[in-house]
Structures are given as structure tokens and as C-alpha cells.
Design an enzyme around this catalytic site. Structure first.
Site: not given
Ligand SMILES: NC(=O)C1=CN([C@@H]2O[C@H](COP(=O)(O)OP(=O)(O)OC[C@H]3O[C@@H](n4cnc5c(N)ncnc54)[C@H](OP(=O)(O)O)[C@@H]3O)[C@@H](O)[C@H]2O)C=CC1
Ligand SMILES: CCCCCCCCCCCCCCCC(=O)[C@@H](N)CO
Length: 280
Positions: A77-78, A81, A106-107, A202, A206, A235
Site C-alpha cells: 500500500r505505502d 516504502k 490494498d490487496l 491473527y 493464518k 522474523i
Molecule cells: N514477522 C514475523 O515474526 C512473522 C511474520 N509472518 C508472516 O510473514 C509475512 C511477512 O511478514 P513481515 O515481513 O514481518 O511483515 P512486514 O510488515 O515487514 O511487511 C508486510 C508487507 O505486506 C504489505 N501489506 C500489508 N498489508 C497489506 C495490504 N492490505 N495490501 C497490500 N500489502 C500489504 C506491507 O506494506 P504496506 O503496509 O505498505 O501495505 C509490507 O510490504 C506476513 O504474512 C506475516 O504474517 C509469519 C511468521 C512470523
Molecule cells: C499452546 C502452544 C504453545 C506453543 C509455544 C511455541 C513457542 C513460541 C514460538 C512462537 C513463535 C512465533 C510464531 C510466529 C508469530 C507470528 O506469526 C507473528 N509474530 C507475525 O507477525
């Protein structure tokens, strides 16, 4: 001798268990399949469509793809960025002929997802994407009882619909073009398999993504379209920093058991299908 016959329920249970085991075993192999960017799948001839390509995992992935010679479209969206990310991705290109396109959308709706996808095809000289990486996602941890309607609806939009619409639109475009071998990579989370306190806004989306990916793994055998599902844990992305600001303390405490990975290391896992080494 009736008692010697297998009980119908026991037999049904056994068959169901065997079927479930077979499906699980084949799926865990399929999910771990390497994304082949060599031979006939050479990245240098491919158009990769990356949602969320302006930040975190999506940006690191786009840089990786540029390094391997692909044409890349990023969507988010932004605009600010997007422009910065586009310049970064271009700096990794192997050749001047690589097209790096940035689209603001915005997807979360079908109409905007459709417009973005077809805009990308036009801006990529009519080349339909070969690979669709659905990295866009949004997380705002908090307690379910404290969340308002907007939080919960945007939670589902930003985890499920943000990817589901593009998956459907990409498929329609492949079918219309008679193109086989396309790939869709859903990015879910470890939280597509389990969950814990703090992720009520969230996790449902997922889990739904995993359900969709499992369904399409079966349905898309009809079209020779490959479906992958990536399930990362933490991540170290810009969003990780943002979500930690509002994350309930109890959620952070549980997550102490996880060592978050850099987006670049996550890209290696996503591409190779290999799990990260277990760290103590
Ligand atoms: N960070 C984490 O710990 C974890 C993340 N994930 C998943 O991994 C993926 C990437 O995460 P991460 O790199 O942390 O995220 P970031 O927030 O760093 O990046 C997210 C990206 O998605 C875009 N985005 C978000 N909403 C929309 C929308 N409605 N339409 C179009 N673009 C959108 C953002 O841009 P903009 O806001 O400008 O639209 C940005 O480019 C996500 O699906 C997240 O749920 C999974 C496990 C753990
Ligand atoms: C009852 C079950 C308990 C399990 C405990 C497991 C140990 C912790 C691991 C957590 C790792 C984070 C997952 C990804 C988070 C995520 O997707 C968001 N942060 C996205 O932004």
C-alpha cells in the site's frame, strides 16, 4: 464367528487413519519441495509477483529473485516504502533488461487485487507471472476480549483475504492464458498450526490460509499449478518491531522460546524447503 469379523467402526477408523497418514506424509514432502529456479524453471526468464514486497520477508525475497535474474513485481500500500524498495531491488539485478515494477494497492478486496495483478502484467510487457509469492500480512497482537470489530475484521482481511483474492485471480489468469506449471507460495506462520494467548486477531486467518492451501493442493492438480505453504516462526522484520510495542507481556514471554530469524535466512528456508537448524 461374527466376533472375528473386523468391527465396521474399527475398520473405518483404521482406513481413515491410514488415509490421514498418507495425506500428511505426502503433504509434508510437498511443502518441503525446493522451489526450483534452474533448468526449465530458470529465474532469469520468470516474472515473480511478490505481495508485501516492500518490507521484511517480501523485500528480502524480491532482492533474492532479482539476484537470480527474475523480473519482479512488488505490491503493497505505502508508496514511499514501495519506491525505496524498488530502488533496493534494482540494485541487485544482474542485467539492465530485468523489469522491477512497484504497484500500490490494498490487496484485501477482490477488485483492487484484480486491478493490481492485471496492471502488473501490462507493466511487465504482457508477461503473466510465473510465480506468485503471497508475503503481505498484518499482525496486531492483543487480547480477544479487548479487540473491537475493526481489529478483528482487519485481522482476518490482513491475513486471509490479502492472499486469497490474489491466489484466485492468478489462477484465473493462468487458466485464461493456458499456462501450466505456475506456482503459488502462501506465507502463513507457525501460528497456522497452533496458537496461544495474544493472537486471536491473527491466527484465525493464518489457519484459514493453511486450509485454503491444502484445498488448492488438491484442486490445482486439475490445472498443473503448484501450491506451496511457508510456515515461519519469528522474523526480524519492521513489523516485528511494531507488533512488539503492543504485544501483551504474556505473549512475549511465551515467544522467548523462539529465536527470530532474519528475513534473508527465512528466504533461504522458503526457497530450499529446508527447516532452519534447531538452536538451543
Ligand atoms: N514477522 C514475523 O515474526 C512473522 C511474520 N509472518 C508472516 O510473514 C509475512 C511477512 O511478514 P513481515 O515481513 O514481518 O511483515 P512486514 O510488515 O515487514 O511487511 C508486510 C508487507 O505486506 C504489505 N501489506 C500489508 N498489508 C497489506 C495490504 N492490505 N495490501 C497490500 N500489502 C500489504 C506491507 O506494506 P504496506 O503496509 O505498505 O501495505 C509490507 O510490504 C506476513 O504474512 C506475516 O504474517 C509469519 C511468521 C512470523
Ligand atoms: C499452546 C502452544 C504453545 C506453543 C509455544 C511455541 C513457542 C513460541 C514460538 C512462537 C513463535 C512465533 C510464531 C510466529 C508469530 C507470528 O506469526 C507473528 N509474530 C507475525 O507477525
Amino acid at each position: 464367528m461374527l466376533s472375528a469379523l473386523p468391527h465396521p467402526l474399527a475398520s473405518a477408523t483404521f482406513t481413515a487413519a491410514a488415509a490421514a497418514l498418507f495425506v500428511w506424509a505426502s503433504m509434508s514432502w510437498i511443502w518441503r519441495k525446493k522451489l526450483d529456479f534452474h533448468g526449465k524453471h530458470r529465474a532469469s526468464i520468470q516474472h515473480c509477483y511478490v505481495t508485501g514486497g516492500s518490507s521484511g520477508l517480501g523485500l528480502a525475497l524480491s532482492e533474492y529473485l532479482a539476484k537470480h535474474g527474475a523480473h519482479v513485481t512488488i505490491v503493497a500500500r505505502d508508496t514511499k516504502k514501495l519506491v525505496e524498495a524498488q530502488a533496493r531491488i534494482k540494485s541487485y539485478c544482474l542485467s539492465e533488461s530485468q523489469r522491477i515494477v512497484a504497484i500500490s494497492a490494498d490487496l484485501t478486496s477482490q477488485a483492487t487485487s484484480h486491478e493490481a495483478y492485471h496492471d502488473a502484467i501490462a507493466k511487465q510487457d504482457g508477461q503473466v507471472p510465473d510465480n506468485v509469492f503471497l508475503c503481505a500480512g498484518h499482525a496486531k497482537p492483543g487480547f480477544f476480549v479487548e479487540a473491537d470489530e475493526k481489529d478483528l475484521r482487519s485481522g482476518l482481511d490482513g491475513t486471509y483475504w490479502v492472499s486469497a483474492w490474489t491466489a484466485q485471480i492468478a489462477t484465473k489468469a493462468w487458466i485464461a492464458a493456458g499456462k501450466k506449471g505456475g506456482r503459488i507460495v502462501f506465507v502463513a506462520s507457525l501460528l497456522a498450526l497452533t496458537s496461544f494467548v495474544g493472537y486471536a486477531g491473527y491466527t484465525p486467518g493464518k489457519h484459514a490460509l493453511k486450509g485454503l492451501a491444502d484445498t488448492l493442493r488438491s484442486e490445482y492438480l486439475l490445472y498443473d499449478i503448484h501450491v506451496h505453504l511457508y510456515l515461519p516462526a519469528g522474523i526480524l522484520s519492521p513489523n516485528y518491531e511494531v507488533e512488539n510495542r503492543t504485544k501483551p507481556a504474556i505473549t512475549s514471554k511465551i515467544e522467548e522460546g523462539d529465536t527470530p530469524m532474519t528475513p534473508e535466512d527465512c528466504v533461504k528456508c522458503l526457497i530450499t524447503g529446508k527447516s532452519p537448524p534447531i538452536r538451543s
